[in-house]
Design a protein around this motif. Structure first.
Motif, short mmCIF file in Angstrom:
data_model
loop_
_atom_site.label_atom_id
_atom_site.label_comp_id
_atom_site.label_asym_id
_atom_site.label_seq_id
_atom_site.Cartn_x
_atom_site.Cartn_y
_atom_site.Cartn_z
N ARG A 1 27.59 -1.67 110.44
CA ARG A 1 27.94 -2.77 111.07
C ARG A 1 27.02 -3.32 112.08
NH1 ARG A 1 33.80 -2.93 114.06
NH2 ARG A 1 34.36 -1.57 112.48
N LEU A 2 26.44 -2.46 112.83
CA LEU A 2 25.35 -2.86 113.80
C LEU A 2 24.08 -2.94 113.20
CD1 LEU A 2 26.41 0.02 116.25
CD2 LEU A 2 26.59 -2.58 116.73
N SER A 3 23.87 -2.79 111.84
CA SER A 3 22.62 -2.95 111.14
C SER A 3 22.27 -4.58 111.08
CB SER A 3 22.50 -2.37 109.97
OG SER A 3 23.53 -2.75 109.11
N GLY A 4 23.36 -5.33 111.13
CA GLY A 4 23.02 -6.74 111.08
C GLY A 4 22.17 -7.13 112.30
N GLU A 5 22.38 -6.63 113.36
CA GLU A 5 21.84 -6.95 114.76
C GLU A 5 20.53 -6.14 115.07
OE1 GLU A 5 24.69 -6.12 117.71
OE2 GLU A 5 26.49 -6.73 116.16
#
Length: 136
Positions: A76-80
């Motif tokens: 989920r955080l990999s997009g950021e």
């Protein structure tokens, strides 16, 4: 590098109840824990935007449950950012390490897990390890 190893005891102490939950309740619990982990990492990133963050799981053999939480939070955080990852390490009783008190990892298990973490940190940062594994 910030290393986070959360959730092992949450799932292991909750396991007697967790195993009686319906599949829908298990998914809801995992989603709640994942949401909380994402919020925590997001807060850390605000204070340390350049830090690599590693979500470690498996020391308490909770990987069946926490794996999804740690991997899902990292995804989920990999997009950021590309500086958040998850890492499964050797747990208590694995690799002939035996069990410590109350089913916890032994020193041998921690040494193996520390080596795995050091290898992971080297891989994601490009930094060279300057010491070999601890011996005892």
């Amino acid at each position: 590098v910030i290393v986070i190893a959360l959730g092992g005891n949450d799932f292991s102490s909750y396991s007697a109840t967790y195993n009686t939950l319906t599949d829908a309740q298990k998914l809801a619990f995992q989603a709640t824990v994942t949401d909380a982990l994402v919020a925590f990492v997001t807060t850390l990133r605000a204070y340390h935007p350049d830090a690599y963050i590693v979500l470690v799981y498996g020391l308490m053999n909770e990987a069946t449950h926490v794996r999804n939480v740690s991997i899902n939070a990292a995804l989920r955080l990999s997009g950021e950012t590309d500086k958040v990852s998850s890492l499964l390490v050797t747990g208590a009783g694995q690799s002939n390490t035996g069990f410590g008190s109350d089913g916890h990892p032994t020193v041998a298990a921690y040494v193996i897990a520390a080596g795995q973490l050091a290898d992971h940190i080297s891989a994601i940062t490009g930094r060279e390890q300057v010491r070999t594994d601890i011996t005892f």
